[in-house]
Design a protein around this motif. Structure first.
Motif, mmCIF file in Angstrom:
data_model
loop_
_atom_site.group_PDB
_atom_site.id
_atom_site.type_symbol
_atom_site.label_atom_id
_atom_site.label_comp_id
_atom_site.label_asym_id
_atom_site.label_seq_id
_atom_site.Cartn_x
_atom_site.Cartn_y
_atom_site.Cartn_z
ATOM 1 N N VAL A 1 2.713 4.592 -10.923
ATOM 2 C CA VAL A 1 1.389 4.775 -11.922
ATOM 3 C C VAL A 1 1.457 3.989 -13.093
ATOM 4 O O VAL A 1 0.407 3.254 -13.466
ATOM 5 C CB VAL A 1 0.591 6.126 -11.715
ATOM 6 C CG1 VAL A 1 -0.774 6.030 -12.344
ATOM 7 C CG2 VAL A 1 0.609 6.825 -10.305
ATOM 8 N N ASN B 1 1.979 -6.277 -9.425
ATOM 9 C CA ASN B 1 3.345 -6.019 -9.740
ATOM 10 C C ASN B 1 4.051 -5.384 -8.906
ATOM 11 O O ASN B 1 5.201 -4.667 -8.991
ATOM 12 C CB ASN B 1 3.653 -5.933 -11.054
ATOM 13 C CG ASN B 1 2.665 -4.526 -11.524
ATOM 14 O OD1 ASN B 1 1.793 -4.217 -11.021
ATOM 15 N ND2 ASN B 1 3.248 -3.733 -12.689
ATOM 16 N N LEU B 2 3.320 -4.495 -8.016
ATOM 17 C CA LEU B 2 3.997 -3.400 -7.230
ATOM 18 C C LEU B 2 4.102 -3.831 -6.104
ATOM 19 O O LEU B 2 3.189 -4.503 -5.275
ATOM 20 C CB LEU B 2 3.153 -2.086 -7.267
ATOM 21 C CG LEU B 2 2.879 -1.578 -8.741
ATOM 22 C CD1 LEU B 2 1.812 -0.269 -8.654
ATOM 23 C CD2 LEU B 2 3.870 -1.154 -9.301
ATOM 24 N N GLY C 1 1.429 -7.889 -17.505
ATOM 25 C CA GLY C 1 1.528 -7.692 -15.915
ATOM 26 C C GLY C 1 2.366 -6.425 -15.416
ATOM 27 O O GLY C 1 2.449 -6.181 -14.148
ATOM 28 N N GLY C 2 2.835 -5.609 -16.224
ATOM 29 C CA GLY C 2 3.581 -4.582 -15.856
ATOM 30 C C GLY C 2 4.961 -4.933 -15.253
ATOM 31 O O GLY C 2 5.485 -4.162 -14.473
ATOM 32 N N ARG C 3 5.445 -6.102 -15.459
ATOM 33 C CA ARG C 3 6.672 -6.551 -14.901
ATOM 34 C C ARG C 3 7.922 -6.288 -15.958
ATOM 35 O O ARG C 3 8.180 -7.110 -16.866
ATOM 36 C CB ARG C 3 6.562 -7.885 -14.695
ATOM 37 C CG ARG C 3 5.599 -8.429 -13.289
ATOM 38 C CD ARG C 3 6.193 -9.763 -12.628
ATOM 39 N NE ARG C 3 5.021 -9.710 -11.536
ATOM 40 C CZ ARG C 3 3.919 -10.006 -11.446
ATOM 41 N NH1 ARG C 3 3.241 -10.357 -12.561
ATOM 42 N NH2 ARG C 3 3.090 -10.330 -10.410
ATOM 43 N N GLY D 1 -0.124 -1.395 -15.981
ATOM 44 C CA GLY D 1 0.327 -2.506 -16.427
ATOM 45 C C GLY D 1 -0.219 -3.711 -15.634
ATOM 46 O O GLY D 1 -0.754 -4.967 -15.995
ATOM 47 N N GLY D 2 -0.051 -3.662 -14.325
ATOM 48 C CA GLY D 2 -0.361 -4.733 -13.434
ATOM 49 C C GLY D 2 -1.909 -4.841 -13.090
ATOM 50 O O GLY D 2 -2.383 -6.081 -13.143
ATOM 51 N N ASN D 3 -2.648 -3.800 -12.991
ATOM 52 C CA ASN D 3 -4.018 -3.854 -12.849
ATOM 53 C C ASN D 3 -4.851 -2.649 -13.377
ATOM 54 O O ASN D 3 -4.743 -1.663 -12.152
ATOM 55 C CB ASN D 3 -4.294 -4.457 -11.446
ATOM 56 C CG ASN D 3 -5.867 -4.352 -11.020
ATOM 57 O OD1 ASN D 3 -6.597 -4.187 -11.841
ATOM 58 N ND2 ASN D 3 -5.848 -4.912 -9.713
ATOM 59 N N CYS E 1 -2.247 -3.588 -7.228
ATOM 60 C CA CYS E 1 -1.564 -4.059 -8.569
ATOM 61 C C CYS E 1 -0.750 -5.067 -8.078
ATOM 62 O O CYS E 1 0.418 -4.937 -7.364
ATOM 63 C CB CYS E 1 -0.763 -2.944 -8.971
ATOM 64 S SG CYS E 1 -1.858 -1.681 -9.863
ATOM 65 N N ARG F 1 3.382 1.863 -14.165
ATOM 66 C CA ARG F 1 3.550 0.286 -14.019
ATOM 67 C C ARG F 1 2.225 -0.137 -13.418
ATOM 68 O O ARG F 1 2.065 -1.513 -13.992
ATOM 69 C CB ARG F 1 4.978 -0.104 -13.160
ATOM 70 C CG ARG F 1 6.197 0.061 -13.849
ATOM 71 C CD ARG F 1 7.292 -0.461 -12.916
ATOM 72 N NE ARG F 1 7.357 0.617 -11.808
ATOM 73 C CZ ARG F 1 7.608 0.298 -10.704
ATOM 74 N NH1 ARG F 1 7.555 -1.040 -10.278
ATOM 75 N NH2 ARG F 1 7.639 1.197 -9.629
ATOM 76 N N GLY F 2 1.830 0.378 -12.752
ATOM 77 C CA GLY F 2 0.381 -0.092 -12.225
ATOM 78 C C GLY F 2 -0.595 -0.363 -13.124
ATOM 79 O O GLY F 2 -1.528 -1.238 -13.277
#
Lengths: 308, 494
Positions: free
Chosen positions: A180, B97-98, A252-254, A185-187, B95, A182-183
């Protein structure tokens, strides 16, 4: 996993291996228990500060105050934590709470983290100078004992780095709440729409940054034995460089905790010993770090382009 | 519309405002268990807003939400999830990146603890296998690496996975927009099966055929209200379009283009460099020229070449075989990446195509820019309270209108259109068709690449492309869908 991605994942380790080979070639005696202990002496605080930065970068923010925060923690450690441990502990816990509060502020008021943390960097610096106007103080004995620990066969900094990297890897990359985080950061929108609290992710990540900043300050003073208000100033950019060198991206959470630790070790290795062996004045440390960063990033972009 | 007690969710007089725009204007809506409701309407009619209110991601400013007969006082995303209401949003909500499994975990608070990853992977793969057999997605794939179609498949499948919360209503907003006909068919037949088992479903689509075939009942929205609600079999395409408010223009659209004298000045001529018959493309002043054929057979390439040639025309150079004798403007198909400036206002986005004309001295005149934008807002009907708002505040169809305004507001005599109607609703399309014909009558030339055969009806002449060259020229009276398809495939069969 495709070839390009594998190469990208290996890039941090490859760049560290290259630096090690260069060191071994310039001075074979450095590749020893004692040599590594000496060279990686400062790698642990850098690695911890890098991880603190990585938590913040994971959620698309940036912490420009981590360096002076580490310096502030150092000053608290070398004074209050030794002379009045309860007060010292309370101040350190309080500073973590401030970090968590910054996360909440940034989220609720929708402020740019760069501005907020830039402001905070002066606050931490000022507090550190108030506390310790001249370099001095002394690390608590228990801290010296921890940082001076000599395990058999493998030097302490390496053991510590592996432990920290594995711990954070499982916490952030494998745990169900880490997904969650990291997500977010991604979206972030997707996370919100799935019913998760974005406020909680921001507060969690900034609090973790605070925790690792405190650990970094402790480790730093455990190494240097005394403090100075400016001791951590270089860590801000070093920590950003470590995250990026380790395969992380600004948005982007990468991110990669293991990569970030390797990146921090690479930067620590590349700093003084290598250049001293090459008879380059130590003033050029920072320049060397910059060149490594540019070379690795260029390589990464090249790999990315071929993979695309 | 607050009828039977078996309704699982009911909205009563729900309103939602964005500034001065009333996205929902006192709408009543209800859906029963085991019912599939098709929701249609123009872009900006309020479909997406309605869906956000149902899913708890948007809060109603006024009105009542009842679920299972009881009024919800603090309706939220969490509450909607707990009640078994899921939503697949139009813009993808994964997401990138996941991994696929990790994204599944995001949708389920219950997927935690030991081996959550394994359980999430099993869950999503079973669902994908059920809906899209042969989908080719792995649980460990990072979503950012997947094609848009596969991402959409994953997102749809995720909405149907069940852990500890029930599944009662799934809202699908344009779920087939990125899918090809085969996978879209797989999805729609799955929806029918699921509805047969008692799950409810709301289907939003611009493809009226999908709605007519899949839904039990169709609700038509216009201006934030439900203007019709009836059994799907009582509708046909024409009645749907008429109810949505496009009837007036439809008759006009089918009337066709006006006649042009054959000696009008030549605007564009391209010597086809293909190995085929070497048909020459000619466009005269005031003509609407269609470019047809399968997607990706050189139509976009030609438009870009012409656009480049038009710029050389300004500087006095010419490409071999291509003659463009007037300035050209391009309306991009992929408005998100090639069209709009997302940080700019609507007025800025319209004005950027005519900067030279807007200049006063060395600077851009803000008044002239505003005047240009305002006049086009009038003509083209962009729905916004203020042209200084950010372009992203517009719905997709209105963003496309702004791009048309940019091209038509410039001094370009030739307008190149790269399949600009993708994702635009029928009503907006008809308005734009009328505008294009109107502009053609005033002497503008249009080159129009489209993937929708219906749109070719608006053209005076159609060129069919295959493998980068023109293989057929069809005049308006000989244009049929069969002919276009025949020409598109002709040589591959020989």
């Amino acid at each position: 996993m495709n070839y390009a991605r594998l190469l990208r994942h290996l890039l941090p380790a490859l760049s560290m291996a290259l630096i090690l080979i260069a060191i071994a070639w310039l001075n074979p005696r450095a590749i020893s228990y004692f040599g590594f202990t000496l060279m990686l002496n400062l790698a642990i605080p850098i690695a911890l500060a890098t991880l603190a930065q990585m938590f913040v970068i994971t959620i698309n923010e940036l912490d420009l105050s981590i360096g002076t925060f580490v310096g502030f923690v150092g000053c608290v450690t070398a004074t209050w934590l030794r002379d009045a441990p309860l007060l010292g502990i309370a101040v350190l816990l309080g500073s973590i709470a401030v970090y968590a509060g910054l996360g909440a502020l940034i989220h609720l008021r929708n402020l740019p983290s760069i501005v907020v943390t830039l402001g905070m960097s002066f606050v931490w610096q000022g507090l550190a100078i108030l506390l310790l106007p001249q370099p001095g103080g002394k690390a608590p004995d228990w801290l010296l004992a921890v940082m001076g620990y000599k395990p058999p066969f493998v030097p302490f900094p390496i053991v510590a780095a592996v432990l920290i990297a594995v711990l954070v890897h499982f916490g952030l990359m494998r745990s169900s709440y880490g997904v969650v985080l990291r997500g977010a950061g991604g979206n972030a929108q997707a996370i919100g729409r799935a019913g998760w609290s974005l406020l909680r992710t921001k507060v969690t990540m900034f609090a973790l940054a605070g925790v690792f900043g405190v650990l970094s300050g402790l480790a730093l003073i455990g190494n240097t034995t005394s403090a100075d208000a400016n001791i951590g100033n270089g860590y801000t950019l070093l920590s950003v460089a470590g995250v990026i060198l380790g395969g992380g991206e600004f948005v982007g959470g990468r991110v990669s905790p293991i990569g970030a630790v390797i990146g921090a070790l690479t930067l620590a290795l590349a700093a003084s010993p290598l250049l001293t062996f090459m008879r380059v004045p130590p003033d050029w440390d920072v320049g060397a770090n910059g060149i490594i960063l540019i070379v690795v990033l260029a390589a990464r972009t090249l790999i990315g382009r071929k993979g695309a | 519309m607050s009828e039977s007690k078996s309704s699982i969710i009911e909205l009563d007089g729900v309103e939602r405002h964005f500034g001065a725009v009333r996205a929902l204007d006192g709408i009543d809506f209800a859906i029963r268990a085991g019912e599939c409701v098709g929701l249609v309407g123009h872009n900006g009619a309020g479909k997406s807003t309605l869906m956000h209110v149902l899913a708890g991601t948007g809060i109603a400013d006024r009105g009542e939400i009842r679920i299972g007969g009881t009024t919800e006082s603090a309706y939220s995303v969490q509450r909607a999830h707990a009640l078994g209401i899921r939503c697949v949003f139009q813009e993808l909500s994964l997401c990138p990146n996941l991994t696929v499994a990790e994204n599944t975990r995001i949708g389920h608070a219950a997927l935690k603890g030991w081996r959550w990853n394994r359980r999430a992977a099993d869950l999503i793969m079973a669902q994908l296998d059920e809906i899209f057999p042969g989908h080719g997605v792995l649980a460990g794939d990072v979503v950012g690496d997947l094609s848009i179609a596969r991402r959409q498949m994953v997102e749809v499948a995720r909405a149907f996975t069940v852990t500890d919360e029930p599944l009662r209503l799934v809202i699908l907003d344009e779920p087939t927009s990125a899918l090809d006909a085969h996978t879209a068919g797989q999805l729609l037949s799955f929806v029918r099966r699921k509805v047969g088992q008692g799950t409810s479903c709301i289907l939003i689509s611009h493809l009226l055929g999908e709605i007519l075939e899949t839904a039990d009942r169709i609700v038509v929205m216009r201006d934030g209200k439900a203007v019709a609600s009836d059994a799907a079999r009582s509708f046909d395409r024409d009645r749907l379009v008429a109810t949505m408010g496009g009837a007036r223009e439809l008759a006009e659209a089918l009337q066709g283009a006006t006649d042009r004298p054959a000696d009008a000045p030549l605007m564009v001529s391209v010597q086809s460099n293909g190995h085929g018959s070497g048909t020459q493309l000619i466009a005269r002043e005031g003509e609407i020229i269609g470019l047809a054929g399968l997607a990706g057979h050189g139509q976009t390439r030609l438009l870009l070449d012409l656009f480049e040639a038009a710029q050389h025309h300004r500087s006095g150079r010419h490409g071999a075989g291509t003659v463009v004798s007037a300035p050209a403007a391009l309306v991009a198909g992929d408005r998100q990446t090639d069209g709009i400036f997302p940080l700019w206002s609507i007025a800025d986005n319209i004005g950027v195509g005519s900067l030279k004309a807007l200049r006063r001295g060395w600077l851009i005149s803000a008044e002239r820019e505003r005047a240009l934008a305002a006049s086009w807002q009038q003509r083209i009907g962009i729905r916004t309270p203020d042209l200084d708002n950010n372009i992203l505040s517009l719905s997709g169809g209105n963003q496309q209108k702004a791009l048309f305004a940019r091209a038509l507001g410039s001094d370009a005599r030739i307008v190149l259109m790269d399949d600009p109607m993708r994702g635009v609703d029928v009503g907006t399309k008809l308005e734009i068709y009328a505008l294009i014909r109107d502009e053609a009558r005033r002497g503008r030339t249009f080159l129009w690449y489209t993937t929708e055969t219906d749109e070719l009806d608006n053209c005076d002449r159609v060129y069919v492309f295959r493998n980068g060259s023109i293989v057929a020229e069809l005049a308006r009276h000989e244009l049929t869908e069969e002919k276009v398809i025949q020409s598109s495939f002709a040589e591959s069969g020989m």
